[in-house]
Design a protein around this motif. Structure first.
Motif, PDB file in Angstrom:
ATOM      1  N   GLN A  30      50.923 -17.507  21.645  1.00  0.00           N
ATOM      2  CA  GLN A  30      50.519 -18.906  21.579  1.00  0.00           C
ATOM      3  C   GLN A  30      50.265 -19.326  20.131  1.00  0.00           C
ATOM      4  N   THR A  31      50.133 -20.647  19.956  1.00  0.00           N
ATOM      5  CA  THR A  31      49.966 -21.201  18.619  1.00  0.00           C
ATOM      6  C   THR A  31      48.826 -22.202  18.583  1.00  0.00           C
ATOM      7  N   VAL A  32      48.401 -22.544  17.368  1.00  0.00           N
ATOM      8  CA  VAL A  32      47.300 -23.488  17.199  1.00  0.00           C
ATOM      9  C   VAL A  32      47.611 -24.456  16.059  1.00  0.00           C
ATOM     10  N   GLY A  33      47.163 -25.694  16.244  1.00  0.00           N
ATOM     11  CA  GLY A  33      47.202 -26.708  15.202  1.00  0.00           C
ATOM     12  C   GLY A  33      45.803 -27.260  15.022  1.00  0.00           C
ATOM     13  N   VAL A  34      45.527 -27.806  13.849  1.00  0.00           N
ATOM     14  CA  VAL A  34      44.159 -28.198  13.509  1.00  0.00           C
ATOM     15  C   VAL A  34      44.128 -29.618  12.964  1.00  0.00           C
ATOM     16  N   ALA A  35      43.084 -30.366  13.343  1.00  0.00           N
ATOM     17  CA  ALA A  35      42.820 -31.685  12.771  1.00  0.00           C
ATOM     18  C   ALA A  35      41.383 -31.675  12.265  1.00  0.00           C
ATOM     19  N   GLU A  36      41.201 -31.902  10.966  1.00  0.00           N
ATOM     20  CA  GLU A  36      39.878 -31.777  10.363  1.00  0.00           C
ATOM     21  C   GLU A  36      39.455 -33.062   9.672  1.00  0.00           C
ATOM     22  N   SER A  37      38.172 -33.351   9.797  1.00  0.00           N
ATOM     23  CA  SER A  37      37.580 -34.448   9.057  1.00  0.00           C
ATOM     24  C   SER A  37      36.564 -33.875   8.069  1.00  0.00           C
ATOM     25  N   LEU A  38      35.327 -33.664   8.491  1.00  0.00           N
ATOM     26  CA  LEU A  38      34.306 -33.205   7.538  1.00  0.00           C
ATOM     27  C   LEU A  38      34.630 -31.854   6.930  1.00  0.00           C
ATOM     28  N   THR A  39      35.371 -30.991   7.644  1.00  0.00           N
ATOM     29  CA  THR A  39      35.675 -29.665   7.112  1.00  0.00           C
ATOM     30  C   THR A  39      36.851 -29.673   6.139  1.00  0.00           C
ATOM     31  N   ALA A  40      37.625 -30.723   6.128  1.00  0.00           N
ATOM     32  CA  ALA A  40      38.625 -30.992   5.085  1.00  0.00           C
ATOM     33  C   ALA A  40      39.522 -29.814   4.733  1.00  0.00           C
ATOM     34  N   THR A 123      57.842 -23.910  22.139  1.00  0.00           N
ATOM     35  CA  THR A 123      57.736 -24.562  20.842  1.00  0.00           C
ATOM     36  C   THR A 123      56.544 -25.512  20.770  1.00  0.00           C
ATOM     37  N   THR A 124      56.005 -25.892  21.925  1.00  0.00           N
ATOM     38  CA  THR A 124      54.819 -26.743  21.905  1.00  0.00           C
ATOM     39  C   THR A 124      53.654 -25.988  21.286  1.00  0.00           C
ATOM     40  N   THR A 125      52.906 -26.630  20.406  1.00  0.00           N
ATOM     41  CA  THR A 125      51.676 -26.023  19.909  1.00  0.00           C
ATOM     42  C   THR A 125      50.703 -25.927  21.075  1.00  0.00           C
TER      43      THR A 125
END
Length: 201
Positions: A30-40, A123-125
């Motif tokens: 499996q795979t992972v994607g990330v969206a960050e705000s305060l952790t930048a 191929t989907t994250t």
């Protein structure tokens, strides 16, 4: 009403957590994607510090400015207008946006999953992480410094977790957020493996 949870992970290092997450992802293909705000970008940095991370880590988005949460991640503008960006639903939608943003050539997660469910290589994250909160020193959206929400998204559902209240300096709040996000993803990976009758990594 009980106080929001705080993290106490004094004996476990960030590298330990990131290593566990990458190991579990690789074991499950499996795979992972990330969206960050305060952790930048700190979550992404932690994950990619692990040897072999490229087999599981897809990439991510640093949406520090509020409009980018809408345009890059698809967070609902009405939600932001009503609640601000420090909210569990925003974290959840950021995590979903991370999956979309890091899925190659997908017009939608549903379409991509429909295509790939019959193949051995998906191929989907698979997983998405979203982090939003107030690192400080000032309040934001009426929330005090240290208030954090974390989103975890997968093909089977999405959760907005928190509020977490992390004490200390701006840097300590950011570090604690990364630790908590990876710990929560690790728990979700272990639970998913158990639900599928698999032995976790």
């Amino acid at each position: 009403m009980s106080a929001p949870p705080t993290a106490t992970r004094s004996t476990e290092t960030l590298h330990d957590l990131a290593g566990d997450v990458i190991r579990l992802l690789r074991a499950a293909n499996q795979t992972v994607g990330v969206a960050e705000s305060l952790t930048a970008g700190l979550v992404m940095s932690a994950l990619t510090s692990v040897p072999g991370a490229s087999a599981a880590f897809r990439g991510g988005v640093v949406s520090y400015a509020t409009p980018l949460k809408e345009t890059l991640l698809g967070v609902d503008a009405e939600l932001i207008a009503r609640e601000g960006v420090i909210h569990p639903d925003v974290a959840a939608q950021m995590a979903e946006g991370a999956r979309r943003a890091t899925t190659p050539t997908a017009t939608s997660l549903e379409e991509e999953e429909a295509v790939t469910t019959t193949t051995t290589t998906t191929t989907t994250t698979t997983w998405g992480i979203g982090t939003t909160g107030v690192a400080g020193p000032d309040k934001q959206d009426g929330k005090p410094a240290g208030t954090v929400y974390i989103g975890i998204a997968s093909p089977t559902g999405t959760k907005g977790l928190g509020p977490f209240m992390f004490p200390g300096s701006r840097e300590r709040v950011r570090e604690a957020t990364v630790m908590e996000a990876l710990a929560r993803l690790r728990e979700a990976l272990v639970d998913a493996a158990a639900a599928n009758g698999e032995k976790a990594g």
